[in-house]
Design a protein around this motif. Structure first.
Motif: not given
Length: 113
Positions: A20-27, A46-59, A73-77
């Protein structure tokens, strides 16, 4: 504070097995909001994957070359970067306009959805 079990290593390994197309989000809350957009706009699965915070999205973003065959894609606050500019190395990350997505859902006192 409890350590986030959703490490960049775990999330990257998970996405490597996904079609699936994936978008990484914070929470989890962010994922719920963006899934609402997906449904509202009728844009498909679309698969929205929650990463547990902005730092993990950026990593994960920093390691995106490991997922070069995937549609991601990546979305962060914006958080405190609302007062400064986003660092140049993250210009391809989609950041909220305000402090968080919850702030962006309200413009001039009116709810957007």
């Amino acid at each position: 504070m409890r350590e986030n079990p959703l490490t960049a290593d775990i999330l990257i390994a998970t996405i490597k097995r996904s079609a699936l197309p994936t978008i990484f989000v914070e929470s989890k809350d962010d994922a719920i909001i963006y899934r609402g957009f997906e449904s509202f706009l009728g844009i498909g699965k679309i698969d929205f994957i929650q990463c547990g915070g902005r730092n993990t999205v950026l990593k994960i973003y920093e390691r995106r070359n490991e997922l070069s065959s995937k549609k991601i894609k990546f979305i962060a606050d914006r958080d405190m970067w609302v007062f400064t500019s986003v660092p140049a190395e993250y210009l391809e990350v989609i950041f909220t306009q305000g402090y968080s997505i919850e702030n962006d859902l309200y413009t001039d006192g009116e709810q957007l959805l």
